[in-house]
Enzyme design. Structure first.
Site, PDB file in Angstrom:
ATOM      1  N   LYS A 187       0.811  -1.225   0.000  1.00 50.98           N
ATOM      2  CA  LYS A 187       0.000   0.000   0.000  1.00 50.98           C
ATOM      3  C   LYS A 187       0.846   1.277   0.000  1.00 50.98           C
ATOM      4  O   LYS A 187       0.422   2.298  -0.527  1.00 50.98           O
ATOM      5  CB  LYS A 187      -0.962   0.000   1.190  1.00 50.98           C
ATOM      6  CG  LYS A 187      -2.060  -1.056   1.044  1.00 50.98           C
ATOM      7  CD  LYS A 187      -3.058  -0.994   2.179  1.00 50.98           C
ATOM      8  CE  LYS A 187      -4.061  -2.130   2.063  1.00 50.98           C
ATOM      9  NZ  LYS A 187      -5.091  -2.090   3.106  1.00 50.98           N
ATOM     10  N   ARG A 234       1.366  -0.450  21.402  1.00 53.38           N
ATOM     11  CA  ARG A 234       2.411  -1.051  22.244  1.00 53.38           C
ATOM     12  C   ARG A 234       3.446   0.003  22.615  1.00 53.38           C
ATOM     13  O   ARG A 234       3.742   0.237  23.774  1.00 53.38           O
ATOM     14  CB  ARG A 234       3.068  -2.154  21.404  1.00 53.38           C
ATOM     15  CG  ARG A 234       3.446  -3.365  22.129  1.00 53.38           C
ATOM     16  CD  ARG A 234       3.754  -4.524  21.239  1.00 53.38           C
ATOM     17  NE  ARG A 234       4.294  -4.246  19.910  1.00 53.38           N
ATOM     18  CZ  ARG A 234       4.586  -5.188  19.034  1.00 53.38           C
ATOM     19  NH1 ARG A 234       4.418  -6.461  19.341  1.00 53.38           N
ATOM     20  NH2 ARG A 234       5.051  -4.895  17.842  1.00 53.38           N
ATOM     21  N   ALA A 241      -1.138   1.493  15.726  1.00 50.07           N
ATOM     22  CA  ALA A 241      -0.803   2.815  15.183  1.00 50.07           C
ATOM     23  C   ALA A 241       0.033   2.661  13.914  1.00 50.07           C
ATOM     24  O   ALA A 241       0.813   3.539  13.561  1.00 50.07           O
ATOM     25  CB  ALA A 241      -0.060   3.630  16.232  1.00 50.07           C
ATOM     26  N   GLY A 242      -0.143   1.533  13.231  1.00 51.41           N
ATOM     27  CA  GLY A 242       0.562   1.302  11.970  1.00 51.41           C
ATOM     28  C   GLY A 242      -0.288   1.770  10.796  1.00 51.41           C
ATOM     29  O   GLY A 242      -1.207   2.586  10.954  1.00 51.41           O
TER      30      GLY A 242
HETATM   31  P1  ATR Z   1      -0.195  -2.508   9.349  1.00 53.13           P
HETATM   32  O1  ATR Z   1      -0.005  -1.845   8.017  1.00 53.13           O
HETATM   33  O2  ATR Z   1      -0.877  -3.848   9.273  1.00 53.13           O
HETATM   34  O3  ATR Z   1      -0.834  -1.597  10.354  1.00 53.13           O
HETATM   35  P2  ATR Z   1       2.362  -1.958  10.573  1.00 53.13           P
HETATM   36  O4  ATR Z   1       2.372  -0.594   9.998  1.00 53.13           O
HETATM   37  O5  ATR Z   1       3.618  -2.762  10.611  1.00 53.13           O
HETATM   38  O6  ATR Z   1       1.288  -2.874   9.857  1.00 53.13           O
HETATM   39  O7  ATR Z   1       1.778  -1.837  12.080  1.00 53.13           O
HETATM   40  C1  ATR Z   1       1.533  -2.961  12.867  1.00 53.13           C
HETATM   41  C2  ATR Z   1       0.791  -2.503  14.131  1.00 53.13           C
HETATM   42  O8  ATR Z   1       0.455  -3.667  14.901  1.00 53.13           O
HETATM   43  C3  ATR Z   1       1.610  -1.598  15.038  1.00 53.13           C
HETATM   44  O9  ATR Z   1       0.714  -0.734  15.721  1.00 53.13           O
HETATM   45  C4  ATR Z   1       2.256  -2.614  16.009  1.00 53.13           C
HETATM   46  O10 ATR Z   1       2.640  -2.070  17.248  1.00 53.13           O
HETATM   47  P3  ATR Z   1       4.109  -1.347  17.393  1.00 53.13           P
HETATM   48  O11 ATR Z   1       3.996  -0.028  16.700  1.00 53.13           O
HETATM   49  O12 ATR Z   1       4.295  -1.206  18.858  1.00 53.13           O
HETATM   50  O13 ATR Z   1       5.088  -2.273  16.743  1.00 53.13           O
HETATM   51  C5  ATR Z   1       1.076  -3.551  16.193  1.00 53.13           C
HETATM   52  N1  ATR Z   1       1.420  -4.926  16.621  1.00 53.13           N
HETATM   53  C6  ATR Z   1       1.976  -5.910  15.879  1.00 53.13           C
HETATM   54  N2  ATR Z   1       2.059  -7.061  16.577  1.00 53.13           N
HETATM   55  C7  ATR Z   1       1.513  -6.796  17.800  1.00 53.13           C
HETATM   56  C8  ATR Z   1       1.298  -7.578  18.975  1.00 53.13           C
HETATM   57  N3  ATR Z   1       1.644  -8.872  19.031  1.00 53.13           N
HETATM   58  N4  ATR Z   1       0.721  -6.975  20.039  1.00 53.13           N
HETATM   59  C9  ATR Z   1       0.367  -5.671  20.001  1.00 53.13           C
HETATM   60  N5  ATR Z   1       0.530  -4.863  18.904  1.00 53.13           N
HETATM   61  C10 ATR Z   1       1.102  -5.438  17.836  1.00 53.13           C
END
Ligand code: ATR
Length: 301
Positions: A83, A168, A144-145
């Protein structure tokens, strides 16, 4: 021998003379429900088109998309992990795609490639269709991703009472609060950030939420982002928990069910974002010809 830059699963426009060709691009892509959804919309709206799957190598999206469009492809849906690449590829971005920081829908027009993001609108329409009131609601958005950022604009535009972004790590959630501060103020929404650990503290969490949306990647690996203390602070029986992952009752959905709350997976969001893409490509006048809720019901059956 070099590996092919993309695995083309029947999307070469030259194979379909006389038909408008669309594709969904992702890696992996074999599981995608988008071809079935768009085929159903095309039948409902009596549109002659072909919609296939494209699986570029992870570093080869731009080349694959350019060759698809230069061969006459009309439009493309874009999913994980492309994306951001799609946003960079687009010559023209809609304002909601700029705010979302990502593109899930591309189309070619007058020699240019346009990019939009229909994810947030799809989520909002699915929630409203499930009877969820968003105006004046207390919303908790977990993550927040890219997925969280993609839906924040359309959620704020519904004028909830407050929207708490919990992540997190705090930096990314703080950053999103900054990016969306103006939009939140415009719609009189109290926009705040918290860490997941903050949610375990009733003094910081203060009140349970009407709507809890999981936009983290945790659902994919069968984990919940919420610990048990957070669960009891966040959910009451009148809460609604929505996980953007679809096809299973995720760990977060199970926690909500145990607290007596109602739950939903993200299949409706998938169908509704596809409906918006279909209308961008084929014309907004077809809005009454397609029936996303019947397509959703069929997918669930
Ligand atoms: P996406 O495009 O799917 O949002 P991303 O931009 O890599 O992917 O973001 C992943 C999100 O999932 C982030 O908010 C991440 O938290 P961090 O910013 O602290 O890394 C969160 N995330 C991924 N695995 C997680 C888990 N096991 N528990 C809690 N939050 C998780």
């Amino acid at each position: 021998m070099n590996a092919p830059a993309s695995t083309d699963l029947h999307t070469d426009p030259k194979l379909f003379p006389g038909l408008d060709v669309y594709a969904v691009a992702g890696n992996p892509i074999s599981h995608s429900k988008s071809p079935a959804i768009h085929q159903r919309f095309a039948e409902q709206a009596k549109q002659q088109m072909h919609y296939g799957r494209l699986q570029p190598e992870v570093d080869a999206f731009v080349a694959a998309a350019k060759s698809f469009f230069s061969a006459g492809g009309k439009g493309m849906n874009v999913t994980v992990p492309f994306k951001l690449d799609a946003q960079e590829l687009a010559d023209v971005l809609t304002s909601r795609a700029q705010l979302a920081g990502a593109v899930n829908t591309l189309w070619a027009k007058e020699g240019k490639i346009y990019g939009d993001n229909t994810d947030g609108a799809g989520l909002v329409r699915d929630l409203l269709a499930q009877g969820i009131t968003l105006s004046s609601a207390r919303i908790l958005l977990i993550g927040a991703g890219g997925a969280a950022r993609g839906v924040l604009g359309p959620l704020l535009e519904q004028s909830p009472k407050c929207l708490v972004i919990a992540n997190r790590s705090s930096a990314k959630a703080d950053e999103l609060v900054k990016i969306f501060a103006n939009l939140a103020a415009q719609h009189e929404v109290a926009l705040e950030s918290r860490t997941l650990t903050d949610l375990e503290n009733p003094l910081i969490t203060q009140y349970p939420f009407d709507l809890v949306i999981n936009a983290t990647a945790a659902g994919l690996i069968d984990e919940s982002p919420l610990g048990s203390k957070a669960v009891s602070n966040v959910f009451v029986p009148s809460s609604f928990a929505y996980d953007m992952v679809y096809g299973k009752t995720t760990a977060l959905m199970q926690q909500a069910l145990q607290r007596g709350a109602r739950v939903s997976d993200g299949l409706g969001m998938l169908v509704e974002q596809a409906a918006d893409a279909f209308l961008l490509w084929r014309g907004a006048n077809l809005a009454t010809a397609i029936d996303p809720r019947s397509v959703l019901a069929k997918l669930r059956s």
